[in-house]
Design a protein around this motif. Structure first.
Motif, PDB file in Angstrom:
ATOM      1  N   GLN A  49      33.421 -46.467 -22.281  1.00  0.00           N
ATOM      2  CA  GLN A  49      33.398 -44.967 -22.002  1.00  0.00           C
ATOM      3  C   GLN A  49      34.809 -44.277 -22.463  1.00  0.00           C
ATOM      4  N   ILE A  50      35.966 -45.125 -22.348  1.00  0.00           N
ATOM      5  CA  ILE A  50      37.246 -44.749 -22.848  1.00  0.00           C
ATOM      6  C   ILE A  50      37.174 -44.394 -24.402  1.00  0.00           C
ATOM      7  N   MET A  51      36.539 -45.301 -25.130  1.00  0.00           N
ATOM      8  CA  MET A  51      36.533 -45.096 -26.477  1.00  0.00           C
ATOM      9  C   MET A  51      35.839 -44.013 -26.905  1.00  0.00           C
ATOM     10  N   SER A  52      34.541 -43.907 -26.233  1.00  0.00           N
ATOM     11  CA  SER A  52      33.616 -42.532 -26.531  1.00  0.00           C
ATOM     12  C   SER A  52      34.496 -41.233 -26.279  1.00  0.00           C
ATOM     13  N   GLU A  53      35.270 -41.305 -25.105  1.00  0.00           N
ATOM     14  CA  GLU A  53      36.166 -39.967 -24.764  1.00  0.00           C
ATOM     15  C   GLU A  53      37.182 -39.837 -25.922  1.00  0.00           C
ATOM     16  N   LEU A  54      37.794 -40.704 -26.305  1.00  0.00           N
ATOM     17  CA  LEU A  54      38.645 -40.721 -27.497  1.00  0.00           C
ATOM     18  C   LEU A  54      38.074 -40.300 -28.952  1.00  0.00           C
ATOM     19  N   GLU A  55      37.113 -40.625 -29.105  1.00  0.00           N
ATOM     20  CA  GLU A  55      36.301 -40.318 -30.264  1.00  0.00           C
ATOM     21  C   GLU A  55      36.084 -38.735 -30.225  1.00  0.00           C
ATOM     22  N   ARG A  56      35.385 -38.403 -29.102  1.00  0.00           N
ATOM     23  CA  ARG A  56      35.018 -37.025 -28.854  1.00  0.00           C
ATOM     24  C   ARG A  56      36.402 -36.215 -29.308  1.00  0.00           C
ATOM     25  N   GLY A  57      37.668 -36.500 -28.484  1.00  0.00           N
ATOM     26  CA  GLY A  57      38.696 -35.757 -28.733  1.00  0.00           C
ATOM     27  C   GLY A  57      39.159 -35.674 -30.179  1.00  0.00           C
ATOM     28  N   ILE A  58      38.915 -36.978 -30.893  1.00  0.00           N
ATOM     29  CA  ILE A  58      39.321 -36.937 -32.406  1.00  0.00           C
ATOM     30  C   ILE A  58      38.423 -36.220 -33.015  1.00  0.00           C
ATOM     31  N   SER A 115      36.608 -33.621 -32.502  1.00  0.00           N
ATOM     32  CA  SER A 115      36.866 -32.306 -32.074  1.00  0.00           C
ATOM     33  C   SER A 115      38.134 -31.679 -33.074  1.00  0.00           C
ATOM     34  N   THR A 116      39.013 -32.328 -33.598  1.00  0.00           N
ATOM     35  CA  THR A 116      40.016 -32.090 -34.456  1.00  0.00           C
ATOM     36  C   THR A 116      39.656 -31.903 -35.912  1.00  0.00           C
ATOM     37  N   GLY A 117      38.287 -32.401 -36.206  1.00  0.00           N
ATOM     38  CA  GLY A 117      37.906 -32.718 -37.356  1.00  0.00           C
ATOM     39  C   GLY A 117      38.250 -33.934 -38.291  1.00  0.00           C
ATOM     40  N   PHE A 118      38.820 -34.651 -37.438  1.00  0.00           N
ATOM     41  CA  PHE A 118      39.241 -35.930 -38.053  1.00  0.00           C
ATOM     42  C   PHE A 118      38.277 -37.040 -37.915  1.00  0.00           C
TER      43      PHE A 118
END
Length: 154
Positions: free
Chosen positions: A119-128, A130-133
């Motif tokens: 769940q934490i990794m999924s949240e990190l990936e979504r945030g990343i 969203s920056t186009g990275f």
């Protein structure tokens, strides 16, 4: 150092066989060299330890190939920030592993591996995302001081 190296090697051989791979004697010896180290090792340190432990010279390029194999088989991790290698903390587990996070002591160089919840990794990936990275590697390495070193005077 792990308590029962023979048991870990046997489990590693079984894990390799289950994927159709073979843990050759030299690969097993590289794995053993890492198992008998309390800290992560570079490929050159593995060459030296291998020579001392098994009384046999091994070219560093061969060690790199063996390490690549051991990483592919999920038996070993590479610490990207230092270029060193260590045994997977879950080498004998039968359950699916979480994303590894490494807590690296900058004083004694010990490393503790802990898992990052999906769940934490999924949240990190979504945030990343969203920056186009786009991530090419999913591994966290955090530096600091272990409990033992925190209590030592600097």
């Amino acid at each position: 150092m792990p308590a029962d190296i023979d048991q870990i090697i046997k489990k590693s051989q079984e894990a390799c066989a289950s994927t159709g791979a073979k843990l050759t004697s030299k690969r097993k010896n590289v794995l053993t060299a890492l198992l008998t180290s309390s800290i992560p090792l570079s490929a050159y340190e593995i060459v030296e330890k291998y020579k001392n432990q098994f009384n046999e010279a091994l070219p560093v390029m061969s060690v790199y190939r063996m390490l690549d194999f051991l990483i592919q088989e999920k038996l070993v991790h590479k610490l990207e920030t230092s270029g060193q290698y260590m045994i997977c903390a879950h080498i004998t587990c039968d359950h699916p592993h979480e994303m590894p996070q490494f807590l690296i002591c900058d004083r004694c160089h010990t490393v503790k591996e802990i898992g990052i919840k999906k769940q934490i990794m999924s949240e990190l990936e979504r945030g990343i995302q969203s920056t186009g990275f786009t991530l090419s590697k999913k591994q966290l390495e955090l530096h600091g001081f272990c409990e033992h070193c925190q209590n030592k005077p600097r």
